[in-house]
Design an enzyme around this catalytic site. Structure first.
Site, PDB file in Angstrom:
ATOM      1  N   ALA A  66      -3.006  -4.449   4.569  1.00  0.00           N
ATOM      2  CA  ALA A  66      -4.168  -4.116   5.671  1.00  0.00           C
ATOM      3  C   ALA A  66      -3.332  -3.896   7.071  1.00  0.00           C
ATOM      4  O   ALA A  66      -2.280  -4.314   7.229  1.00  0.00           O
ATOM      5  CB  ALA A  66      -5.065  -5.104   5.910  1.00  0.00           C
ATOM      6  N   GLY A 110      -2.969  -6.602   1.351  1.00  0.00           N
ATOM      7  CA  GLY A 110      -3.950  -5.627   0.771  1.00  0.00           C
ATOM      8  C   GLY A 110      -3.338  -4.940  -0.042  1.00  0.00           C
ATOM      9  O   GLY A 110      -4.095  -4.240  -0.875  1.00  0.00           O
ATOM     10  N   GLU A 113      -3.330  -6.288  -3.198  1.00  0.00           N
ATOM     11  CA  GLU A 113      -4.708  -6.342  -3.686  1.00  0.00           C
ATOM     12  C   GLU A 113      -5.307  -5.240  -4.247  1.00  0.00           C
ATOM     13  O   GLU A 113      -6.094  -5.251  -5.180  1.00  0.00           O
ATOM     14  CB  GLU A 113      -5.481  -7.264  -2.639  1.00  0.00           C
ATOM     15  CG  GLU A 113      -5.022  -8.310  -2.185  1.00  0.00           C
ATOM     16  CD  GLU A 113      -5.592  -9.011  -1.051  1.00  0.00           C
ATOM     17  OE1 GLU A 113      -5.667  -8.269  -0.210  1.00  0.00           O
ATOM     18  OE2 GLU A 113      -6.352 -10.019  -1.006  1.00  0.00           O
ATOM     19  N   GLU A 133       0.314 -12.975   3.655  1.00  0.00           N
ATOM     20  CA  GLU A 133      -0.768 -13.303   4.536  1.00  0.00           C
ATOM     21  C   GLU A 133      -0.422 -14.535   5.331  1.00  0.00           C
ATOM     22  O   GLU A 133      -0.917 -14.773   6.642  1.00  0.00           O
ATOM     23  CB  GLU A 133      -2.208 -13.159   4.204  1.00  0.00           C
ATOM     24  CG  GLU A 133      -2.474 -11.849   3.632  1.00  0.00           C
ATOM     25  CD  GLU A 133      -2.335 -11.366   2.187  1.00  0.00           C
ATOM     26  OE1 GLU A 133      -1.307 -11.945   1.773  1.00  0.00           O
ATOM     27  OE2 GLU A 133      -2.925 -10.393   1.846  1.00  0.00           O
TER      28      GLU A 133
HETATM   29  N1  CO8 Z   1       0.099  -3.079   9.400  1.00  0.00           N
HETATM   30  C1  CO8 Z   1       0.475  -2.467  10.516  1.00  0.00           C
HETATM   31  N2  CO8 Z   1       1.538  -1.755  10.440  1.00  0.00           N
HETATM   32  C2  CO8 Z   1       2.441  -2.126   9.681  1.00  0.00           C
HETATM   33  C3  CO8 Z   1       2.206  -2.967   8.611  1.00  0.00           C
HETATM   34  C4  CO8 Z   1       0.910  -3.515   8.414  1.00  0.00           C
HETATM   35  N3  CO8 Z   1       0.532  -4.360   7.326  1.00  0.00           N
HETATM   36  N4  CO8 Z   1       3.253  -3.021   7.854  1.00  0.00           N
HETATM   37  C5  CO8 Z   1       4.214  -2.135   8.474  1.00  0.00           C
HETATM   38  N5  CO8 Z   1       3.696  -1.768   9.456  1.00  0.00           N
HETATM   39  C6  CO8 Z   1       4.428  -0.700  10.615  1.00  0.00           C
HETATM   40  C7  CO8 Z   1       5.384  -1.520  11.422  1.00  0.00           C
HETATM   41  O1  CO8 Z   1       4.521  -2.177  12.456  1.00  0.00           O
HETATM   42  C8  CO8 Z   1       6.258  -0.632  11.813  1.00  0.00           C
HETATM   43  O2  CO8 Z   1       5.842   0.390  12.984  1.00  0.00           O
HETATM   44  P1  CO8 Z   1       6.470   0.666  14.334  1.00  0.00           P
HETATM   45  O3  CO8 Z   1       7.445   1.647  13.570  1.00  0.00           O
HETATM   46  O4  CO8 Z   1       5.412   1.228  15.217  1.00  0.00           O
HETATM   47  O5  CO8 Z   1       7.029  -0.583  14.834  1.00  0.00           O
HETATM   48  C9  CO8 Z   1       6.531   0.547  10.611  1.00  0.00           C
HETATM   49  O6  CO8 Z   1       5.134   0.113   9.858  1.00  0.00           O
HETATM   50  C10 CO8 Z   1       7.493   0.355   9.653  1.00  0.00           C
HETATM   51  O7  CO8 Z   1       7.742  -1.103   9.509  1.00  0.00           O
HETATM   52  P2  CO8 Z   1       9.005  -1.979   9.678  1.00  0.00           P
HETATM   53  O8  CO8 Z   1       9.756  -1.531  10.835  1.00  0.00           O
HETATM   54  O9  CO8 Z   1       8.470  -3.461   9.911  1.00  0.00           O
HETATM   55  O10 CO8 Z   1       9.850  -1.752   8.183  1.00  0.00           O
HETATM   56  P3  CO8 Z   1      10.770  -2.576   7.648  1.00  0.00           P
HETATM   57  O11 CO8 Z   1      11.447  -1.742   6.612  1.00  0.00           O
HETATM   58  O12 CO8 Z   1      11.844  -3.324   8.555  1.00  0.00           O
HETATM   59  O13 CO8 Z   1       9.915  -3.771   7.044  1.00  0.00           O
HETATM   60  C11 CO8 Z   1       8.279  -4.974   5.805  1.00  0.00           C
HETATM   61  C12 CO8 Z   1       9.106  -3.556   5.903  1.00  0.00           C
HETATM   62  C13 CO8 Z   1       8.785  -6.167   5.335  1.00  0.00           C
HETATM   63  C14 CO8 Z   1       7.181  -4.317   4.766  1.00  0.00           C
HETATM   64  C15 CO8 Z   1       7.278  -5.200   7.204  1.00  0.00           C
HETATM   65  O14 CO8 Z   1       6.874  -3.981   7.560  1.00  0.00           O
HETATM   66  C16 CO8 Z   1       6.143  -6.225   6.958  1.00  0.00           C
HETATM   67  O15 CO8 Z   1       6.383  -7.067   6.955  1.00  0.00           O
HETATM   68  N6  CO8 Z   1       5.037  -5.672   7.007  1.00  0.00           N
HETATM   69  C17 CO8 Z   1       3.799  -6.475   7.079  1.00  0.00           C
HETATM   70  C18 CO8 Z   1       3.368  -7.064   5.758  1.00  0.00           C
HETATM   71  C19 CO8 Z   1       2.179  -7.869   5.625  1.00  0.00           C
HETATM   72  O16 CO8 Z   1       2.325  -9.078   6.244  1.00  0.00           O
HETATM   73  N7  CO8 Z   1       1.223  -7.393   4.864  1.00  0.00           N
HETATM   74  C20 CO8 Z   1      -0.105  -8.311   4.956  1.00  0.00           C
HETATM   75  C21 CO8 Z   1      -0.808  -7.737   5.848  1.00  0.00           C
HETATM   76  S1  CO8 Z   1      -2.620  -8.652   5.948  1.00  0.00           S
HETATM   77  C22 CO8 Z   1      -3.185  -8.298   4.571  1.00  0.00           C
HETATM   78  O17 CO8 Z   1      -3.069  -7.399   3.868  1.00  0.00           O
HETATM   79  C23 CO8 Z   1      -4.463  -8.881   4.664  1.00  0.00           C
HETATM   80  C24 CO8 Z   1      -5.466  -8.065   3.338  1.00  0.00           C
HETATM   81  C25 CO8 Z   1      -6.891  -8.813   3.509  1.00  0.00           C
HETATM   82  C26 CO8 Z   1      -7.973  -7.951   2.732  1.00  0.00           C
HETATM   83  C27 CO8 Z   1      -8.187  -6.668   3.588  1.00  0.00           C
HETATM   84  C28 CO8 Z   1      -9.096  -6.961   4.782  1.00  0.00           C
HETATM   85  C29 CO8 Z   1      -8.905  -5.568   5.790  1.00  0.00           C
END
Ligand code: CO8
Length: 258
Positions: A66, A110, A113, A133
């Site tokens: 998400a 998400g 999921e 999460e």
């Molecule tokens: N949300 C928003 N932006 C994101 C997300 C995300 N989940 N994941 C990546 N991005 C963005 C980054 O912020 C970055 O943006 P910017 O260039 O503007 O800084 C861009 O995508 C590229 O990401 P990274 O630079 O971080 O890329 P890496 O290759 O270094 O890392 C990862 C990749 C490991 C996937 C890393 O991006 C990461 O850890 N992302 C978050 C993963 C995460 O925590 N996911 C869970 C989110 S919470 C959730 O899903 C709850 C669901 C609940 C049900 C639904 C309710 C709405």
């Protein structure tokens, strides 16, 4: 009306393909993306020219979860009264036609999921699944603790949900999270091939098959078997049952209703 901005839509014969397409955010599932995806899934479901759907992302990410930046300022009780998860995230569960997730790269939070809400998952060898999460001070909220546990069992689900660690494609296949693993450069072609086989079959039978298998997750064995029997018997009221069985007896290819 302007078309969708965060998904790409293609058809391949009777297969509808949706690609999540928000590369700058690794396909983070924001409200707009989920609304566009939901509308397209329902449109394919209503289209008699489509028999099965493939949902995929990019080579780098199916979806990294998400959208954290969109979620960060949401607060209780508005999150409860808005019902933003129920409204946007469960549309895929309303689709009667088979939906296959084709996952390459990250399927996190998400994203994992959403893949698990599809009927089955085909993974590229590059796929990485996770429910991270807990690192954000929350827990999975779109079925992750339930569907992951049913798919991989308590030990691995608890490990992943509590530590936030990722599972690679080989472990995901070993653990029954995905049905097959294919080389990354063949993922979409393979998924379309599999969906094409499903789409060539009886639309009513594939819808009932998926409904019957899904009952296994919701009810007891005895109730599930009863539900299956009713669905099975009801198919004897369809032209596709007569055509499918006649075609077998006559040694020809069945021609199902469209
Ligand atoms: N949300 C928003 N932006 C994101 C997300 C995300 N989940 N994941 C990546 N991005 C963005 C980054 O912020 C970055 O943006 P910017 O260039 O503007 O800084 C861009 O995508 C590229 O990401 P990274 O630079 O971080 O890329 P890496 O290759 O270094 O890392 C990862 C990749 C490991 C996937 C890393 O991006 C990461 O850890 N992302 C978050 C993963 C995460 O925590 N996911 C869970 C989110 S919470 C959730 O899903 C709850 C669901 C609940 C049900 C639904 C309710 C709405």
């Amino acid at each position: 009306m302007a078309g969708p901005e965060m998904i790409l839509v293609e058809t391949h014969g009777r297969v509808g393909l949706v690609r999540l397409n928000r590369p700058a955010a690794l396909n983070a599932l924001c409200d707009q993306l989920m609304d566009e995806l939901g509308a397209q899934l329902l449109a394919f479901d209503a289209d008699p020219a489509i028999g099965a759907i493939v949902l995929t992302g990019s080579e780098k990410a199916f979806a990294a979860g998400a959208d954290i930046k969109e979620m960060r300022d949401r607060a209780y009780p508005a999150v409860f009264t808005d019902d933003f998860i129920g409204k946007r995230w469960e549309t895929v569960l309303r689709v009667q036609k088979p939906v296959i997730a084709a996952v390459a790269g990250f399927a996190l939070g998400g994203g994992c999921e959403l893949a698990m809400m599809c009927d089955f998952i085909i993974a590229a060898d590059s796929a990485k699944f996770g429910q991270p999460e807990i690192n954000l001070g929350v827990i999975p909220g779109a079925g992750g603790t339930q569907r992951l546990t049913r798919a991989v069992g308590k030990a691995k689900a608890m490990d992943m949900v509590l530590t936030g660690r990722m599972m690679d494609a080989a472990e995901a296949e070993r653990s029954n999270l995905v049905s097959r693993v294919v080389p990354a450069d063949q993922l979409v072609a393979e998924a379309i091939k599999i969906a094409d086989k499903v789409a060539s079959l009886s639309t009513v039978a594939t819808a009932m098959a998926k409904a019957a298998v899904n009952r296994a997750f919701e009810t007891t064995l005895a109730e599930g078997v009863r539900a299956e029997r009713q669905l099975f018997l009801s198919l004897f009221g369809t032209p596709d049952q007569r055509e499918g069985m006649a075609a077998f007896a006559e040694k020809r290819k069945a021609s199902f209703q469209r």
